[in-house]
Design a protein around this motif. Structure first.
Motif, PDB file in Angstrom:
ATOM      1  N   SER A   1       0.825  -1.197   0.000  1.00 53.58           N
ATOM      2  CA  SER A   1       0.000   0.000   0.000  1.00 53.58           C
ATOM      3  C   SER A   1       0.867   1.258   0.000  1.00 53.58           C
ATOM      4  O   SER A   1       2.058   1.224   0.344  1.00 53.58           O
ATOM      5  N   LEU A   2       0.240   2.379  -0.368  1.00 58.31           N
ATOM      6  CA  LEU A   2       0.958   3.651  -0.332  1.00 58.31           C
ATOM      7  C   LEU A   2       1.412   3.986   1.083  1.00 58.31           C
ATOM      8  O   LEU A   2       2.498   4.535   1.291  1.00 58.31           O
ATOM      9  N   ALA A   3       0.584   3.663   2.067  1.00 57.41           N
ATOM     10  CA  ALA A   3       0.973   3.920   3.457  1.00 57.41           C
ATOM     11  C   ALA A   3       2.212   3.122   3.835  1.00 57.41           C
ATOM     12  O   ALA A   3       3.100   3.620   4.543  1.00 57.41           O
ATOM     13  N   ALA A   4       2.297   1.886   3.367  1.00 55.29           N
ATOM     14  CA  ALA A   4       3.467   1.054   3.673  1.00 55.29           C
ATOM     15  C   ALA A   4       4.721   1.604   2.999  1.00 55.29           C
ATOM     16  O   ALA A   4       5.832   1.443   3.520  1.00 55.29           O
ATOM     17  N   ARG A   5       4.556   2.237   1.867  1.00 59.21           N
ATOM     18  CA  ARG A   5       5.714   2.796   1.157  1.00 59.21           C
ATOM     19  C   ARG A   5       6.285   4.016   1.882  1.00 59.21           C
ATOM     20  O   ARG A   5       7.375   4.478   1.551  1.00 59.21           O
ATOM     21  N   ARG A   6       5.542   4.540   2.862  1.00 60.67           N
ATOM     22  CA  ARG A   6       6.009   5.729   3.586  1.00 60.67           C
ATOM     23  C   ARG A   6       6.711   5.402   4.903  1.00 60.67           C
ATOM     24  O   ARG A   6       7.154   6.307   5.610  1.00 60.67           O
ATOM     25  N   VAL A   7       6.800   4.137   5.275  1.00 61.43           N
ATOM     26  CA  VAL A   7       7.399   3.808   6.565  1.00 61.43           C
ATOM     27  C   VAL A   7       8.915   3.927   6.478  1.00 61.43           C
ATOM     28  O   VAL A   7       9.522   3.876   5.403  1.00 61.43           O
ATOM     29  N   GLU A   8       9.521   4.082   7.633  1.00 60.51           N
ATOM     30  CA  GLU A   8      10.984   4.067   7.726  1.00 60.51           C
ATOM     31  C   GLU A   8      11.451   2.618   7.737  1.00 60.51           C
ATOM     32  O   GLU A   8      10.956   1.792   8.513  1.00 60.51           O
ATOM     33  N   VAL A   9      12.403   2.288   6.891  1.00 57.57           N
ATOM     34  CA  VAL A   9      12.938   0.926   6.832  1.00 57.57           C
ATOM     35  C   VAL A   9      14.430   0.965   7.136  1.00 57.57           C
ATOM     36  O   VAL A   9      15.187   1.711   6.506  1.00 57.57           O
ATOM     37  N   THR A  10      14.846   0.188   8.125  1.00 61.36           N
ATOM     38  CA  THR A  10      16.262   0.061   8.452  1.00 61.36           C
ATOM     39  C   THR A  10      16.637  -1.416   8.444  1.00 61.36           C
ATOM     40  O   THR A  10      15.786  -2.284   8.664  1.00 61.36           O
ATOM     41  N   VAL A  11      17.909  -1.686   8.194  1.00 60.57           N
ATOM     42  CA  VAL A  11      18.423  -3.049   8.181  1.00 60.57           C
ATOM     43  C   VAL A  11      19.578  -3.126   9.163  1.00 60.57           C
ATOM     44  O   VAL A  11      20.506  -2.313   9.102  1.00 60.57           O
ATOM     45  N   ALA A  12      19.508  -4.090  10.087  1.00 60.64           N
ATOM     46  CA  ALA A  12      20.567  -4.266  11.088  1.00 60.64           C
ATOM     47  C   ALA A  12      21.292  -5.580  10.807  1.00 60.64           C
ATOM     48  O   ALA A  12      20.660  -6.628  10.714  1.00 60.64           O
ATOM     49  N   PRO A  13      22.604  -5.543  10.670  1.00 63.66           N
ATOM     50  CA  PRO A  13      23.343  -6.748  10.284  1.00 63.66           C
ATOM     51  C   PRO A  13      23.450  -7.761  11.406  1.00 63.66           C
ATOM     52  O   PRO A  13      23.305  -7.441  12.586  1.00 63.66           O
ATOM     53  N   GLY A  14      23.724  -8.978  10.998  1.00 57.79           N
ATOM     54  CA  GLY A  14      23.944 -10.065  11.952  1.00 57.79           C
ATOM     55  C   GLY A  14      25.085 -10.947  11.491  1.00 57.79           C
ATOM     56  O   GLY A  14      25.534 -10.866  10.341  1.00 57.79           O
ATOM     57  N   ILE A  15      25.570 -11.782  12.373  1.00 58.49           N
ATOM     58  CA  ILE A  15      26.612 -12.754  12.012  1.00 58.49           C
ATOM     59  C   ILE A  15      25.988 -13.792  11.091  1.00 58.49           C
ATOM     60  O   ILE A  15      24.921 -14.341  11.376  1.00 58.49           O
ATOM     61  N   THR A  16      26.635 -14.054   9.978  1.00 60.99           N
ATOM     62  CA  THR A  16      26.105 -15.005   9.007  1.00 60.99           C
ATOM     63  C   THR A  16      26.556 -16.429   9.341  1.00 60.99           C
ATOM     64  O   THR A  16      27.548 -16.646  10.049  1.00 60.99           O
ATOM     65  N   ALA A  17      25.829 -17.398   8.770  1.00 58.13           N
ATOM     66  CA  ALA A  17      26.251 -18.800   8.906  1.00 58.13           C
ATOM     67  C   ALA A  17      27.634 -18.997   8.301  1.00 58.13           C
ATOM     68  O   ALA A  17      28.453 -19.778   8.812  1.00 58.13           O
ATOM     69  N   LEU A  18      27.921 -18.286   7.223  1.00 56.47           N
ATOM     70  CA  LEU A  18      29.242 -18.362   6.592  1.00 56.47           C
ATOM     71  C   LEU A  18      30.326 -17.926   7.563  1.00 56.47           C
ATOM     72  O   LEU A  18      31.349 -18.602   7.727  1.00 56.47           O
ATOM     73  N   GLN A  19      30.126 -16.794   8.227  1.00 51.99           N
ATOM     74  CA  GLN A  19      31.119 -16.324   9.192  1.00 51.99           C
ATOM     75  C   GLN A  19      31.265 -17.300  10.356  1.00 51.99           C
ATOM     76  O   GLN A  19      32.378 -17.590  10.808  1.00 51.99           O
ATOM     77  N   ALA A  20      30.134 -17.761  10.869  1.00 53.10           N
ATOM     78  CA  ALA A  20      30.179 -18.658  12.016  1.00 53.10           C
ATOM     79  C   ALA A  20      30.878 -19.966  11.673  1.00 53.10           C
ATOM     80  O   ALA A  20      31.703 -20.475  12.450  1.00 53.10           O
ATOM     81  N   ALA A  21      30.566 -20.537  10.515  1.00 48.31           N
ATOM     82  CA  ALA A  21      31.206 -21.793  10.093  1.00 48.31           C
ATOM     83  C   ALA A  21      32.704 -21.593   9.919  1.00 48.31           C
ATOM     84  O   ALA A  21      33.524 -22.433  10.345  1.00 48.31           O
TER      85      ALA A  21
END
Length: 449
Positions: A282-302
């Protein structure tokens, strides 16, 4: 000061000349360590803006409104506007610059204030469905007994008005701009979760994700509203998270590993990018703030569990052909094999897909020896974790399941036997550099890494 009566909490303090406290909504000069300013936050700022209004233009307009009112910016408790301006950069910048919350109102609520408007506009009504945005939003926030201190003022692309309430509000009216945080919680254990992700999860109003991943949060998920989705419901999961945030909520979309690596962050942005006729949100959803927070990957952990196998160039390839054509996967496999990359295989097998890993092994054996180390890391960071190393020539599909990350070494990857067991590493070339061989830096200036 003029508003000393609003600062009765100062009464118990001892009287003296050591510190002067000016209690007023007006600007105060000469502030410093011995001269403090208490400004009762009774002012509600209402604004409107044309799309892509320059932030400096709106700021200058607001400065003029405050100067006209004889008011300090510290007396403003909120920036208020119509909900369709939730993502207007100038409005967001204004709230940030003032250091106050942004509150949003639907057109219907603003129109209910029409009888109190000093400058109702038929043009605004035709555009957004109410007779005034700046004055209406300011009055709504100031409450039924509030009044306009400065009527609507206009610039080329913006409007602003200031309302005053009888007292500072205990709670703000309207809703905040919604926020969706797409977070990676790491492979499993809480110790691998970043402080940033833990903070976001603790602050979230609700959680959305694959139920098993939310369960891994333990106490962080306790008591929070949650929307659990099954595997395979990725698009529905992301759509639900965006639409809930569109209602003004602070939503966390929970992913394992890193949110941007074979996880939900990419799909969230894809849904925001799609037009409605192709299944966008929806148009309302297109107006939200979106952030991405990183995490340790399976590749890094392995890699960490095994030693340092990705100490040189590496890549990741998903062997799932649900979303990627099989021919594309094989083409990438051949390129990575020829380039002698260390390769992490995500989604190596499923119940129905058992052949691609075997094909990958045969392609790799064309370019690297059969004793190349292969790390099989399963359920990383969880109680049933297993990590073992096999030869590429002995790699069997039956040794791998959906919970396994397969990490294949390059031709130069080596094994090292230590007291703690076998460790695998990929040398970066320092020995050759010391010997002055191919790839050595003739100036002796190694890179910072």
């Amino acid at each position: 000061g003029a508003d000393a009566a609003c600062a009765d909490w100062l009464d118990p303090l001892p009287r003296g000349e050591a510190v002067q406290i000016s209690c007023t909504m007006a600007p105060v000069e000469g502030l410093g360590p011995r001269h403090l300013h208490f400004a009762p936050t009774r002012l509600a700022l209402g604004v409107g803006a044309a799309r892509n209004c320059p932030p400096d233009e709106l700021w200058r307009l607001v400065e003029g409104v405050l100067a006209e009112a004889g008011a300090s910016p510290f007396a403003v408790h909120s920036v208020n506007t119509i909900d369709v301006k939730a993502d207007e950069p100038a409005v967001l910048a204004l709230a940030h610059r003032l250091g106050v919350p942004l509150r949003l109102f639907p057109a219907s609520a603003l129109e209910a204030e029409a009888p109190r408007l000093a400058n109702p506009s038929a043009v605004v009504m035709a555009e957004v469905g109410c007779h005034g945005v700046a004055e209406g939003a300011a009055l709504l926030q100031a409450g039924p007994t509030g009044r306009l201190l400065v009527e609507k003022r206009k610039s080329a692309n913006a409007t602003a008005a200031l309302a005053i309430a009888d007292a500072a509000p205990e709670a703000l009216a309207g809703r905040p701009r919604g926020r969706l945080s797409v977070v990676g919680i790491g492979p499993g254990q809480a110790a691998w979760r970043t402080p940033e992700v833990s903070r976001i999860l603790s602050e979230a109003d609700e959680l959305v994700g694959y139920g098993f991943y939310i369960d891994l949060l333990g106490p962080l998920a306790a008591g929070k509203p949650r929307a659990d989705f099954d595997l395979g419901g990725e698009e529905a999961r992301c759509r639900h998270a965006l639409e809930r945030a569109a209602e003004g909520r602070n939503v966390a979309l929970v992913c394992s590993g890193d949110a941007g690596i074979y996880a939900m962050a990419s799909l969230v942005f894809e849904l925001l990018d799609r037009p409605p006729e192709r299944g966008g949100v929806s148009l309302a959803a297109r107006r939200v703030e979106v952030t991405v927070a990183p995490g340790i990957t399976a590749l890094q952990a392995a890699a960490a569990r095994a030693g340092a196998p990705i100490g040189h160039d590496f890549c990741a390839i998903s062997l799932s052909d649900l979303l990627t054509p099989r021919a594309d996967i094989l083409r990438r496999l051949r390129a990575a094999a020829e380039g002698d990359f260390v390769i992490a295989f995500y989604n190596p097998v499923s119940r129905r897909r058992r052949t691609l890993l075997a094909e990958a092994r045969e392609i790799l054996l064309e370019h690297r020896p059969p004793d190349t180390p292969v790390i099989l890391a399963r359920s990383l960071g969880r109680p049933d974790e297993t990590v073992r190393t096999v030869d590429l020539g002995d790699l069997s599909v039956d040794d791998v399941d959906m919970m396994t990350l397969v990490l294949v070494g390059a031709a130069r990857t080596r094994r090292l036997e230590l007291a703690e067991g076998t460790r695998v590493y990929t040398p970066r070339g320092y020995e050759r550099k010391l010997a002055g061989g191919e790839g050595a830096d003739p100036d002796g200036k190694g890179d910072a890494a």
